[in-house]
Design an enzyme around this catalytic site. Structure first.
Site, short mmCIF file in Angstrom:
data_model
loop_
_atom_site.label_atom_id
_atom_site.label_comp_id
_atom_site.label_asym_id
_atom_site.label_seq_id
_atom_site.Cartn_x
_atom_site.Cartn_y
_atom_site.Cartn_z
CG HIS A 100 -1.80 -0.91 1.37
ND1 HIS A 100 -1.62 -2.30 2.05
CD2 HIS A 100 -3.17 -1.04 1.13
CE1 HIS A 100 -2.47 -2.97 2.21
NE2 HIS A 100 -3.48 -2.46 1.65
CG ASP A 103 1.76 -1.03 3.52
OD1 ASP A 103 0.84 -0.53 4.32
OD2 ASP A 103 1.23 -1.82 2.55
#
Length: 440
Positions: A100, A103
């Protein structure tokens, strides 16, 4: 700096080895049905569970003490996290990873901060990919963690939230394209409702469809050749999500004319939550023409939530791989480990144990599925079951050669009196077990 210096590169040592940090069944160069295991499986490690999750749950704080999760400069910690991730990927020998946007980069305090931080980290990830040879299977945007997304992203009642989400997806899709990603995933974690009392279902579905149409348009505008994938899930964190399961997603895509643009990324644990088997969801995706990729994990059928455990059932995965292999295998997709170690598994070695064991399970299951494909016993019995539909009468029905009335007249004239044939389920189950356990 090495984060896993005491852990050697994981190698194939064969089933007789008792080394817990070795592959016992996954020989990446072994050829099965004309491809190597590495080419079949296309294994990816996810960023979020492996390097972002601090080991917390709803009853307790983070249990892990990862060096890259300690307080400090956010961008420097993000670079350390990337260094740890690529060291892990390299030692594990996995060819792909997934992430993501948030992330890999700190979100910051504004949308401008987000864009700047993400751009810097995309540059850094590109360097790490170049140095390691590890590739991006897919990227995505986190549109569910921040409180602004409490009422959804694309389905939010506030158009400014929609705009923020669109900005994240625009940047994440651009980054995925730049990094050579082979897919882009859209998981609508909060695209659903908690109560119908304050929900306009039609409006929210229309908003979601408009958002997806904008993503499709942007994909083509930038020349991204990968697949767009929706990841079905029935609930959690919302009470009900609009991407409930494969069939629901397909119906939604058809309703809004997106069925030729978007496919599905199927997670095993999400199938469990939807009341389906993993096998069912994969078979259904192929039947509907929307199969894309897989998130490999498992859930606990005694729990009503997403446990994201590592897959450990050769039996379950054999049937999943049987569907994948008999339909030609992956194209842009692969097996992404959307799985995490347990909260009590605090040692760095535990990250390796979880992935090594799961990769061995994938290899075993794929080889067992290949036996089913090669011996053709299941498909032969399936073809036999439907053989009459390939005769002239069956073909005439399906080609429109009868109306309802003319077919009824024909049946009456011929005095049809069909007899029930055995489904032979027990025999079929025996064939599967014989393949799995090497009995034949």
């Amino acid at each position: 700096m090495s984060y896993f210096e005491h852990i050697p590169a994981i190698r194939y040592e064969g089933p007789q080895s008792d080394n817990p940090l070795a592959y016992h069944h996954y020989d990446p160069d072994k050829r099965v049905l004309g491809k190597t295991l590495a080419e079949h499986l296309r294994i990816a490690v996810c960023y979020w569970h492996t390097f972002v999750w601090p080991g917390h749950d709803i009853f307790g704080q983070g249990a892990f003490q990862r060096p890259w999760q300690q307080p400090g400069d956010a961008l420097e910690r993000a670079r350390q996290k990337a260094d740890a991730a690529f060291e892990f990927f390299t030692k594990l020998g996995t060819p792909f990873y997934t992430f993501h946007d948030t992330d890999v980069a700190p979100e910051g305090d504004s949308l401008r901060d987000y864009a700047a931080n993400f751009a810097r980290m995309v540059d850094y990830l590109g360097e790490r990919q170049q140095a390691s040879g590890v590739r991006l299977l897919w990227g995505t945007a986190n549109l569910f963690s921040h409180p602004r997304f409490a009422a959804g992203a694309a389905t939010n009642p506030n158009p400014d939230v929609f705009a923020w989400a669109a900005t994240q997806v625009c940047h994440a899709l651009d980054a995925t394209h730049r990094l050579g990603g082979e897919n882009y995933v859209l998981w609508g974690g909060r695209e659903g409702y908690e109560t119908l009392l304050n929900t306009d279902l039609k409006r929210e579905r229309d908003q979601f469809a408009r958002f997806l149409s904008m993503v499709v348009e942007h994909k083509h505008r930038i020349g991204f050749k990968g697949a767009l994938l929706i990841e079905p899930k029935p609930q959690e964190p919302t009470k009900h999500q609009y991407d409930y399961d494969v069939a629901t997603v397909h119906g939604f895509l058809v309703q809004y004319g997106l069925q030729n643009e978007i496919r599905v990324n199927i997670e095993a644990n999400h199938a469990t939550l939807a009341g389906h088997s993993f096998h069912h969801e994969i078979a259904n995706a192929f039947a509907l023409g929307v199969f894309g990729s897989v998130d490999a994990n498992r859930g606990d059928p005694q729990n009503g939530w997403d446990t994201d455990q590592f897959p450990n059932s050769v039996e379950e995965l054999t049937l999943a791989f049987y569907e994948i292999l008999r339909h030609g295998g992956f194209t842009t997709g692969g097996m992404n480990f959307d799985a995490k170690v347990r909260r009590q598994s605090i040692d760095p070695e535990d990250l390796f144990y979880g992935h090594v064991g799961a990769i061995d399970v994938l290899a075993l299951a794929l080889e067992r599925a290949a036996v089913l494909v090669e011996n053709d016993r299941l498909d032969a019995l399936r073809r036999q079951r439907y053989a009459q539909w390939d005769d002239a009468f069956g073909r005439k029905i399906l080609s429109g050669g009868y109306t309802l009335e003319s077919l009824a007249a024909d049946a009456l004239a011929r005095g049809v009196n069909p007899r029930h044939a055995s489904g032979a389920q027990e025999r079929l189950e025996n064939i599967v077990n014989q393949a799995i356990y090497g009995l034949r």
